[in-house]
Scaffold this motif. Structure first.
Motif, PDB file in Angstrom:
ATOM      1  N   ASP A 172       4.480  38.188  29.220  1.00  0.00           N
ATOM      2  CA  ASP A 172       4.472  37.604  30.670  1.00  0.00           C
ATOM      3  C   ASP A 172       5.328  38.721  31.607  1.00  0.00           C
ATOM      4  O   ASP A 172       4.743  38.773  32.945  1.00  0.00           O
ATOM      5  N   TYR A 173       6.004  39.238  31.128  1.00  0.00           N
ATOM      6  CA  TYR A 173       7.330  40.043  31.847  1.00  0.00           C
ATOM      7  C   TYR A 173       6.765  41.566  31.677  1.00  0.00           C
ATOM      8  O   TYR A 173       7.894  42.786  31.721  1.00  0.00           O
ATOM      9  N   ASN A 174       5.718  41.887  30.757  1.00  0.00           N
ATOM     10  CA  ASN A 174       5.429  43.246  30.470  1.00  0.00           C
ATOM     11  C   ASN A 174       6.392  43.809  29.617  1.00  0.00           C
ATOM     12  O   ASN A 174       6.749  45.036  29.231  1.00  0.00           O
ATOM     13  N   ILE A 175       6.955  42.991  28.750  1.00  0.00           N
ATOM     14  CA  ILE A 175       7.826  43.349  27.540  1.00  0.00           C
ATOM     15  C   ILE A 175       7.178  43.357  26.141  1.00  0.00           C
ATOM     16  O   ILE A 175       6.557  42.293  25.891  1.00  0.00           O
ATOM     17  N   GLU A 176       7.151  44.579  25.581  1.00  0.00           N
ATOM     18  CA  GLU A 176       6.663  44.542  24.114  1.00  0.00           C
ATOM     19  C   GLU A 176       7.564  43.981  23.044  1.00  0.00           C
ATOM     20  O   GLU A 176       8.873  44.605  23.348  1.00  0.00           O
ATOM     21  N   PRO A 177       7.404  42.883  22.651  1.00  0.00           N
ATOM     22  CA  PRO A 177       8.381  42.569  21.612  1.00  0.00           C
ATOM     23  C   PRO A 177       8.992  43.278  20.822  1.00  0.00           C
ATOM     24  O   PRO A 177       8.241  44.216  20.250  1.00  0.00           O
ATOM     25  N   PRO A 178      10.338  43.502  20.469  1.00  0.00           N
ATOM     26  CA  PRO A 178      10.761  44.806  19.762  1.00  0.00           C
ATOM     27  C   PRO A 178      10.465  44.677  18.147  1.00  0.00           C
ATOM     28  O   PRO A 178      10.147  43.499  17.720  1.00  0.00           O
ATOM     29  N   LYS A 179      10.573  45.834  17.721  1.00  0.00           N
ATOM     30  CA  LYS A 179      10.138  45.955  16.202  1.00  0.00           C
ATOM     31  C   LYS A 179      11.266  46.634  15.460  1.00  0.00           C
ATOM     32  O   LYS A 179      12.154  47.368  16.276  1.00  0.00           O
ATOM     33  N   ALA A 180      11.393  46.405  14.358  1.00  0.00           N
ATOM     34  CA  ALA A 180      12.326  47.317  13.565  1.00  0.00           C
ATOM     35  C   ALA A 180      11.776  47.863  12.020  1.00  0.00           C
ATOM     36  O   ALA A 180      10.895  47.320  11.789  1.00  0.00           O
ATOM     37  N   LEU A 181      12.638  48.542  11.424  1.00  0.00           N
ATOM     38  CA  LEU A 181      12.197  49.133  10.136  1.00  0.00           C
ATOM     39  C   LEU A 181      10.776  49.531  10.260  1.00  0.00           C
ATOM     40  O   LEU A 181       9.878  49.040   9.367  1.00  0.00           O
ATOM     41  N   LEU A 182      10.535  50.552  11.130  1.00  0.00           N
ATOM     42  CA  LEU A 182       8.973  51.047  11.133  1.00  0.00           C
ATOM     43  C   LEU A 182       8.134  50.029  11.554  1.00  0.00           C
ATOM     44  O   LEU A 182       6.811  50.275  10.987  1.00  0.00           O
ATOM     45  N   GLY A 183       8.256  49.008  12.225  1.00  0.00           N
ATOM     46  CA  GLY A 183       7.275  48.103  12.289  1.00  0.00           C
ATOM     47  C   GLY A 183       7.108  46.943  11.617  1.00  0.00           C
ATOM     48  O   GLY A 183       6.242  46.301  11.534  1.00  0.00           O
ATOM     49  N   THR A 184       7.983  47.033  10.424  1.00  0.00           N
ATOM     50  CA  THR A 184       7.666  45.875   9.380  1.00  0.00           C
ATOM     51  C   THR A 184       8.456  44.710   9.567  1.00  0.00           C
ATOM     52  O   THR A 184       8.020  43.579   9.182  1.00  0.00           O
ATOM     53  N   ILE A 185       9.261  44.699  10.613  1.00  0.00           N
ATOM     54  CA  ILE A 185       9.875  43.595  11.155  1.00  0.00           C
ATOM     55  C   ILE A 185       9.304  43.362  12.532  1.00  0.00           C
ATOM     56  O   ILE A 185       9.563  44.456  13.558  1.00  0.00           O
ATOM     57  N   THR A 186       8.723  42.452  13.130  1.00  0.00           N
ATOM     58  CA  THR A 186       8.227  42.217  14.388  1.00  0.00           C
ATOM     59  C   THR A 186       8.766  40.879  15.051  1.00  0.00           C
ATOM     60  O   THR A 186       8.999  39.803  14.217  1.00  0.00           O
ATOM     61  N   THR A 187       9.182  41.060  16.131  1.00  0.00           N
ATOM     62  CA  THR A 187       9.781  39.711  16.958  1.00  0.00           C
ATOM     63  C   THR A 187       8.704  39.109  17.587  1.00  0.00           C
ATOM     64  O   THR A 187       7.774  39.536  18.129  1.00  0.00           O
ATOM     65  N   GLY A 188       8.841  37.427  17.654  1.00  0.00           N
ATOM     66  CA  GLY A 188       7.710  36.761  18.034  1.00  0.00           C
ATOM     67  C   GLY A 188       7.811  36.999  19.761  1.00  0.00           C
ATOM     68  O   GLY A 188       8.819  37.350  20.239  1.00  0.00           O
ATOM     69  N   ASP A 189       6.612  36.935  20.394  1.00  0.00           N
ATOM     70  CA  ASP A 189       6.596  36.926  21.763  1.00  0.00           C
ATOM     71  C   ASP A 189       7.305  35.801  22.537  1.00  0.00           C
ATOM     72  O   ASP A 189       8.047  35.880  23.543  1.00  0.00           O
ATOM     73  N   GLU A 190       7.305  34.736  21.981  1.00  0.00           N
ATOM     74  CA  GLU A 190       7.908  33.613  22.656  1.00  0.00           C
ATOM     75  C   GLU A 190       9.213  33.395  22.478  1.00  0.00           C
ATOM     76  O   GLU A 190       9.800  33.549  21.188  1.00  0.00           O
ATOM     77  N   ILE A 191      10.099  33.372  23.301  1.00  0.00           N
ATOM     78  CA  ILE A 191      11.458  33.031  23.443  1.00  0.00           C
ATOM     79  C   ILE A 191      11.959  31.754  24.385  1.00  0.00           C
ATOM     80  O   ILE A 191      11.184  31.036  24.799  1.00  0.00           O
ATOM     81  N   GLU A 192      13.117  31.257  24.089  1.00  0.00           N
ATOM     82  CA  GLU A 192      13.594  30.203  24.692  1.00  0.00           C
ATOM     83  C   GLU A 192      15.253  30.539  25.323  1.00  0.00           C
ATOM     84  O   GLU A 192      15.834  30.813  24.572  1.00  0.00           O
ATOM     85  N   ILE A 193      15.284  30.168  26.642  1.00  0.00           N
ATOM     86  CA  ILE A 193      16.507  30.378  27.291  1.00  0.00           C
ATOM     87  C   ILE A 193      17.118  29.085  27.341  1.00  0.00           C
ATOM     88  O   ILE A 193      16.677  27.990  27.849  1.00  0.00           O
ATOM     89  N   HIS A 194      18.431  28.980  26.616  1.00  0.00           N
ATOM     90  CA  HIS A 194      19.368  27.606  26.904  1.00  0.00           C
ATOM     91  C   HIS A 194      20.333  27.965  27.747  1.00  0.00           C
ATOM     92  O   HIS A 194      21.160  29.050  27.683  1.00  0.00           O
ATOM     93  N   TYR A 195      20.645  27.067  28.712  1.00  0.00           N
ATOM     94  CA  TYR A 195      21.816  27.380  29.680  1.00  0.00           C
ATOM     95  C   TYR A 195      22.792  26.287  29.993  1.00  0.00           C
ATOM     96  O   TYR A 195      22.087  24.931  29.810  1.00  0.00           O
ATOM     97  N   ASN A 196      23.995  26.248  29.667  1.00  0.00           N
ATOM     98  CA  ASN A 196      24.917  25.237  30.112  1.00  0.00           C
ATOM     99  C   ASN A 196      25.817  25.930  30.577  1.00  0.00           C
ATOM    100  O   ASN A 196      26.603  26.447  30.248  1.00  0.00           O
ATOM    101  N   THR A 197      25.900  25.828  32.103  1.00  0.00           N
ATOM    102  CA  THR A 197      26.628  26.504  33.076  1.00  0.00           C
ATOM    103  C   THR A 197      27.650  25.638  33.803  1.00  0.00           C
ATOM    104  O   THR A 197      27.215  24.648  34.407  1.00  0.00           O
ATOM    105  N   VAL A 198      28.883  26.191  34.184  1.00  0.00           N
ATOM    106  CA  VAL A 198      29.809  25.665  34.910  1.00  0.00           C
ATOM    107  C   VAL A 198      29.869  26.370  36.222  1.00  0.00           C
ATOM    108  O   VAL A 198      30.389  27.500  36.216  1.00  0.00           O
ATOM    109  N   TRP A 199      29.821  25.714  37.321  1.00  0.00           N
ATOM    110  CA  TRP A 199      30.132  26.359  38.709  1.00  0.00           C
ATOM    111  C   TRP A 199      31.162  25.702  39.412  1.00  0.00           C
ATOM    112  O   TRP A 199      31.255  24.285  39.426  1.00  0.00           O
ATOM    113  N   LYS A 200      32.200  26.502  40.138  1.00  0.00           N
ATOM    114  CA  LYS A 200      33.332  25.786  40.731  1.00  0.00           C
ATOM    115  C   LYS A 200      33.498  26.235  42.316  1.00  0.00           C
ATOM    116  O   LYS A 200      32.886  27.288  42.409  1.00  0.00           O
TER     117      LYS A 200
END
Length: 200
Positions: A172-200
């Motif tokens: 969705d952000y025009n990012i090609e999921p990274p690959k490794a070891l000549l393409g034998t390892i492929t990263t999934g397109d879906e990711i999840e951002i987890h945030y637990n932040t503190v503001w002062k």
């Protein structure tokens, strides 16, 4: 003539004073908080054909402005920034592939900036805790999309805490999921951002 001018000058000063005083409660009730980088965490998780993975943002910043004078807190502004090359997995090769996919040479930061609060409601039986959905722009690798960001807002002892998670797709952000070891390892397109932040 001179007394008339003095009267006009006094009247103008009185009007300015009344206007300034009318704005004063807004200025007092709205408070600004800065993100504390040393507390809390932002983590990105995903999958690959080899194993699941996670990366933690070591450098994050931001500000939130709240008006807590009403029955429900009003979020006037919210901006959140992550330095893209501060995402660390503990594996140098994976980090290198991540930075290449994010094109960090040209796009140094990942930024969320709120446009409006879509909904806010108190968490039942818990004081000073609210469920929020904020609509805003998220920019990753130079591509900006409007998203709904859900989080729990907690007000506690001069601190603000935001906690939640948001699924995204790299493509969705025009990012090609990274690959490794000549393409034998492929990263999934879906990711999840987890945030637990503190503001002062």
């Amino acid at each position: 003539m001179q007394s008339h001018n003095k009267y006009r000058q006094f009247s103008l000063q009185a009007v300015i004073l009344v206007m300034a005083l009318s704005l004063l409660p807004v200025a007092i009730s709205a408070q600004s908080y800065k993100l504390n980088n040393s507390e809390g965490e932002l983590m990105v998780t995903g999958t690959s054909t080899l194993h699941d993975w996670e990366e933690v943002a070591e450098q994050k910043s931001g500000s939130i402005t709240l008006d807590n004078s009403g029955e429900l807190p009003k979020i006037n502004s919210l901006k959140f920034t992550v330095e893209a090359e501060s995402l660390k997995s503990g594996k140098g090769a994976m980090d290198k592939n991540t930075y290449k996919a994010l094109n960090t040479d040209d796009h140094k930061q990942i930024v969320f900036e709120m446009k409006q609060v879509k909904s806010i409601s108190p968490v039942v039986s818990t004081a000073n805790k609210y469920k929020v959905v904020a609509t805003g722009s998220l920019t990753i690798s130079g591509t900006t999309k409007t998203i709904d960001l859900p989080f729990t807002l907690t007000l506690n002892d001069g601190k603000v805490m935001l906690e939640g998670k948001k699924p995204l797709k790299m493509t969705d952000y025009n990012i090609e999921p990274p690959k490794a070891l000549l393409g034998t390892i492929t990263t999934g397109d879906e990711i999840e951002i987890h945030y637990n932040t503190v503001w002062k």
